[in-house]
Design a protein around this motif. Structure first.
Motif, mmCIF file in Angstrom:
data_model
loop_
_atom_site.group_PDB
_atom_site.id
_atom_site.type_symbol
_atom_site.label_atom_id
_atom_site.label_comp_id
_atom_site.label_asym_id
_atom_site.label_seq_id
_atom_site.Cartn_x
_atom_site.Cartn_y
_atom_site.Cartn_z
ATOM 1 N N SER A 69 0.803 -1.283 -0.243
ATOM 2 C CA SER A 69 0.111 -0.067 -0.014
ATOM 3 C C SER A 69 0.880 1.314 -0.030
ATOM 4 O O SER A 69 2.120 1.337 -0.031
ATOM 5 C CB SER A 69 -0.880 0.040 1.201
ATOM 6 O OG SER A 69 -0.200 0.388 2.308
ATOM 7 N N GLY A 70 0.302 2.286 -0.207
ATOM 8 C CA GLY A 70 0.907 3.651 0.145
ATOM 9 C C GLY A 70 2.056 3.772 0.957
ATOM 10 O O GLY A 70 2.757 4.438 0.957
ATOM 11 N N THR A 71 1.435 3.383 2.327
ATOM 12 C CA THR A 71 2.166 3.367 3.294
ATOM 13 C C THR A 71 3.662 2.734 3.438
ATOM 14 O O THR A 71 4.597 3.262 3.746
ATOM 15 C CB THR A 71 1.208 2.866 4.628
ATOM 16 O OG1 THR A 71 -0.011 3.416 4.718
ATOM 17 C CG2 THR A 71 2.218 2.919 5.857
ATOM 18 N N TRP A 74 5.851 5.111 1.553
ATOM 19 C CA TRP A 74 6.348 6.182 2.459
ATOM 20 C C TRP A 74 7.664 5.667 3.265
ATOM 21 O O TRP A 74 8.631 6.437 3.099
ATOM 22 C CB TRP A 74 5.323 6.316 3.366
ATOM 23 C CG TRP A 74 4.307 7.634 3.224
ATOM 24 C CD1 TRP A 74 4.314 8.448 2.437
ATOM 25 C CD2 TRP A 74 3.273 7.576 4.219
ATOM 26 N NE1 TRP A 74 2.991 9.377 2.788
ATOM 27 C CE2 TRP A 74 2.500 8.860 3.824
ATOM 28 C CE3 TRP A 74 2.619 6.977 5.304
ATOM 29 C CZ2 TRP A 74 1.403 9.352 4.393
ATOM 30 C CZ3 TRP A 74 1.502 7.276 5.616
ATOM 31 C CH2 TRP A 74 0.795 8.704 5.468
ATOM 32 N N PHE A 96 -2.907 12.818 6.655
ATOM 33 C CA PHE A 96 -1.863 12.020 6.067
ATOM 34 C C PHE A 96 -0.624 12.792 6.254
ATOM 35 O O PHE A 96 0.580 11.839 6.384
ATOM 36 C CB PHE A 96 -1.958 11.809 4.116
ATOM 37 C CG PHE A 96 -3.172 11.051 4.250
ATOM 38 C CD1 PHE A 96 -3.030 9.503 4.551
ATOM 39 C CD2 PHE A 96 -4.452 11.472 4.161
ATOM 40 C CE1 PHE A 96 -4.178 8.931 4.460
ATOM 41 C CE2 PHE A 96 -5.513 10.643 3.979
ATOM 42 C CZ PHE A 96 -5.386 9.432 4.167
ATOM 43 N N VAL A 149 3.155 16.784 1.550
ATOM 44 C CA VAL A 149 2.136 15.970 0.878
ATOM 45 C C VAL A 149 1.528 16.957 -0.295
ATOM 46 O O VAL A 149 1.123 18.198 0.120
ATOM 47 C CB VAL A 149 0.758 15.733 1.906
ATOM 48 C CG1 VAL A 149 -0.282 14.926 1.090
ATOM 49 C CG2 VAL A 149 1.559 14.711 2.961
ATOM 50 N N ASN A 151 -1.161 16.377 -2.456
ATOM 51 C CA ASN A 151 -2.633 16.400 -2.430
ATOM 52 C C ASN A 151 -3.183 15.864 -1.239
ATOM 53 O O ASN A 151 -3.033 14.702 -0.885
ATOM 54 C CB ASN A 151 -3.233 15.695 -3.632
ATOM 55 C CG ASN A 151 -4.850 15.918 -3.644
ATOM 56 O OD1 ASN A 151 -5.400 16.950 -3.953
ATOM 57 N ND2 ASN A 151 -5.659 14.710 -3.287
ATOM 58 N N THR A 153 -5.153 14.316 1.103
ATOM 59 C CA THR A 153 -6.680 13.633 0.928
ATOM 60 C C THR A 153 -7.648 13.730 2.158
ATOM 61 O O THR A 153 -8.876 13.497 2.051
ATOM 62 C CB THR A 153 -6.242 12.307 0.727
ATOM 63 O OG1 THR A 153 -5.105 12.038 0.001
ATOM 64 C CG2 THR A 153 -7.362 11.358 -0.038
ATOM 65 N N ASP A 180 4.742 13.265 -1.170
ATOM 66 C CA ASP A 180 3.677 12.227 -1.144
ATOM 67 C C ASP A 180 2.654 12.692 -2.228
ATOM 68 O O ASP A 180 1.952 13.738 -1.729
ATOM 69 C CB ASP A 180 3.013 12.142 0.354
ATOM 70 C CG ASP A 180 1.754 11.343 0.325
ATOM 71 O OD1 ASP A 180 1.006 11.128 -0.738
ATOM 72 O OD2 ASP A 180 1.180 10.910 1.420
ATOM 73 N N ILE A 182 0.356 10.492 -3.165
ATOM 74 C CA ILE A 182 -0.377 9.244 -3.374
ATOM 75 C C ILE A 182 -1.700 9.159 -4.073
ATOM 76 O O ILE A 182 -2.341 8.626 -4.656
ATOM 77 C CB ILE A 182 -0.472 8.516 -1.925
ATOM 78 C CG1 ILE A 182 0.787 8.222 -1.616
ATOM 79 C CG2 ILE A 182 -1.263 7.266 -2.016
ATOM 80 C CD1 ILE A 182 0.976 7.525 -0.104
ATOM 81 N N SER A 183 -2.556 10.527 -3.647
ATOM 82 C CA SER A 183 -3.710 10.846 -4.302
ATOM 83 C C SER A 183 -3.827 11.897 -5.364
ATOM 84 O O SER A 183 -4.847 12.101 -5.873
ATOM 85 C CB SER A 183 -4.746 11.185 -2.911
ATOM 86 O OG SER A 183 -4.330 12.354 -2.677
ATOM 87 N N GLN A 205 -4.249 2.986 -5.957
ATOM 88 C CA GLN A 205 -5.941 2.989 -5.679
ATOM 89 C C GLN A 205 -6.387 4.464 -5.736
ATOM 90 O O GLN A 205 -7.788 4.543 -5.285
ATOM 91 C CB GLN A 205 -6.353 2.210 -4.506
ATOM 92 C CG GLN A 205 -6.139 3.086 -2.971
ATOM 93 C CD GLN A 205 -4.743 2.829 -2.445
ATOM 94 O OE1 GLN A 205 -3.649 2.695 -3.058
ATOM 95 N NE2 GLN A 205 -4.385 2.991 -1.305
ATOM 96 N N LYS A 206 -5.842 5.415 -6.144
ATOM 97 C CA LYS A 206 -6.622 6.840 -6.291
ATOM 98 C C LYS A 206 -6.658 6.856 -7.784
ATOM 99 O O LYS A 206 -7.540 6.551 -8.483
ATOM 100 C CB LYS A 206 -5.764 7.717 -5.548
ATOM 101 C CG LYS A 206 -5.245 7.102 -4.153
ATOM 102 C CD LYS A 206 -6.140 7.523 -2.751
ATOM 103 C CE LYS A 206 -5.759 6.814 -1.627
ATOM 104 N NZ LYS A 206 -5.062 7.430 -0.735
HETATM 105 C C1 LIG Z 1 -4.333 7.033 0.671
HETATM 106 C C2 LIG Z 1 -3.123 7.881 1.059
HETATM 107 C C3 LIG Z 1 -2.130 7.454 1.697
HETATM 108 C C4 LIG Z 1 -2.125 5.938 2.390
HETATM 109 O O1 LIG Z 1 -1.917 5.302 1.344
HETATM 110 P P1 LIG Z 1 -2.334 3.611 1.855
HETATM 111 O O2 LIG Z 1 -2.513 2.841 0.628
HETATM 112 O O3 LIG Z 1 -3.633 3.788 2.387
HETATM 113 O O4 LIG Z 1 -1.160 3.011 2.643
HETATM 114 C C5 LIG Z 1 -1.061 8.248 2.321
HETATM 115 N N1 LIG Z 1 -0.952 9.654 1.937
HETATM 116 C C6 LIG Z 1 -2.366 10.069 1.130
HETATM 117 C C7 LIG Z 1 -2.210 11.604 0.535
HETATM 118 C C8 LIG Z 1 -3.029 9.217 0.683
HETATM 119 O O5 LIG Z 1 -4.183 9.817 -0.126
#
Ligand SMILES: *Cc1c(COP(=O)(O)O)cnc(C)c1O
Length: 405
Positions: A69-71, A74, A96, A149, A151, A153, A180, A182-183, A205-206
């Motif tokens: 996952s995104g974590t 990180w 986040f 970060v 965006n 989320t 980051d 991620i989103s 997944q975003k």
């Molecule tokens: C979703 C998200 C995460 C966490 O990602 P996971 O896949 O849930 O581990 C971290 N940072 C941001 C900005 C996110 O949107």
């Protein structure tokens, strides 16, 4: 007891800001038989996605893909570039950013969490000026990385990453820039190389529209050089072996084959639509969503209109209204999920996702669910948000179609 055999009629409307709805085309691609991850067919798939994903990050340099996952990504960004006790400068934009900060602490780093007082930072973006000042004060160059970060989320606020780069350069500071998105990736404009980012972290997944399960580190030559000096323990996350084997399209361990099928399909879809059109579609849906919220007479979590997220909108509740109760009503009566308020804003707001595989009518469905749910929860609305959004979408439909060619 929840009866797992019961499924309400029609599709569940997944309106959370990730996981976002997975297009049927990706689901079908994922159902292909799993192949030998050491065979020739896999090598071709690996080379395709490793090359294609660079166009999404806008980078010429390696992008590492983890089955995590995104974590996980990180953690990978931190352990590959830093050593125990290193000072890192992070900025509190929301939940986040706070979680990444907590992770840095757990890893034995010394994170310093800059931010605006109280929950003000949860309505604004990264203050590049504060970062510049802090770096200027760090004459000894103790700070090894700046982490932000792109965006946020949890709030629906974006940050100007190019401005953070300029702040680091203006302070003539050698710290790495870790971001980051991620989103943000594949929904909002993002430029790894041009913005001088050293490690960009993202997830599947975003905006990429995949299910959860793979995540990314986009690297810079400076980050790769730092990874040769850094001493935090790392094995699974270590870039060196992965980058080496990726050159031929393979991984040192079993990669997530079926999610890579989906990634390949997602890259095809994004490139066929064209990234500028993808970003414009998100901007337009975001604008329509905000018009609805404004018509309802409810405040938007993001207090700076220049930083409105094209990915999601945070909707603040009037005093005394529990946002989680509104979400619960919407779930129960209209078979739709909304994002919860996280951390400091739990129960005070909910989040409407408008990212990935979404269009005018999926947004209208989501806004209808919100409007009805708010009414059921007894929230007094000033005006019809759905009407406001429909008028905007209809008025801009032709221009949007012209942009699509
Ligand atoms: C979703 C998200 C995460 C966490 O990602 P996971 O896949 O849930 O581990 C971290 N940072 C941001 C900005 C996110 O949107």
């Amino acid at each position: 007891m929840l009866n797992l055999n019961f499924h309400p009629a029609g599709r569940h409307l997944l309106s959370i800001p990730g996981p976002s709805p997975v297009p049927d085309r990706l689901l079908r691609a994922m159902s292909y038989p799993t192949i030998d991850h050491r065979g020739p067919e896999f090598g071709a798939l690996g080379r395709k996605v490793l090359s294609g994903i660079k166009d999404i990050f806008k980078t010429q340099h390696p992008v590492v893909i983890y089955p995590a996952s995104g974590t996980g990504a990180w953690e990978a960004a931190l352990v590959n570039t830093l050593s125990a006790g290193d000072a890192v400068l992070m900025f509190e934009t929301g939940h986040f950013a706070s979680l990444w900060n907590k992770m840095a602490l757990r890893l034995g780093l010394k994170p310093e969490f800059l931010g605006l007082p109280g929950t003000e930072g949860w309505r604004h973006g990264v203050q590049a000026g504060m970062i510049e000042q802090r770096l200027r004060d760090d004459a000894q160059h103790q700070i090894k990385a700046v982490c932000v970060v792109h965006n946020e989320t949890s709030t629906g606020v974006t940050s100007d990453i190019a401005a953070v780069r300029r702040a680091i350069d203006a302070a003539r500071h050698p710290a790495l820039l870790l971001v980051d998105t991620i989103s943000g990736l594949a929904s909002a404009d993002y430029r790894h190389d041009e913005w001088g980012v050293d490690v960009t972290v993202s997830g599947s997944q975003k905006g990429l529209m995949l299910p959860p399960g793979i995540s990314f580190n986009a690297l810079s030559p400076k980050a790769l050089a730092a990874s040769r000096q850094a001493t935090l323990p790392r094995a699974f996350w270590a870039w060196d072996e992965i980058v080496e084997m990726n050159q031929t399209g393979y991984w040192p361990y079993t990669p997530n084959t079926n999610l890579l099928y989906a990634l390949s399909e997602s890259l095809d879809m994004l490139m066929a639509e064209g990234l500028p059109q993808v970003f414009a579609r998100h901007e337009r849906l975001g604008a329509a969503c905000r018009l609805a919220v404004q018509a309802w007479g409810l405040p938007i979590q993001c207090a700076d209109p220049a930083l409105y997220s094209p990915v999601l909108t945070g909707v603040m509740m009037p005093e005394g209204v529990d946002a989680d109760r509104v979400r619960q009503m919407v779930y129960q009566h209209f078979n739709m999920s909304l994002g919860a308020g996280l951390g400091k804003v739990k129960g005070k707001m909910f989040r409407i996702g408008h990212l990935g595989d979404c269009n005018d009518l999926t947004l209208m469905a989501a806004l209808s669910g919100c409007e009805m749910g708010l009414k059921l929860a007894g929230v007094r609305l000033r005006d019809s948000g759905t009407s406001a959004a429909m008028e905007y979408l209809a008025a801009t439909a032709q221009a949007a179609a012209r942009q699509d060619g």
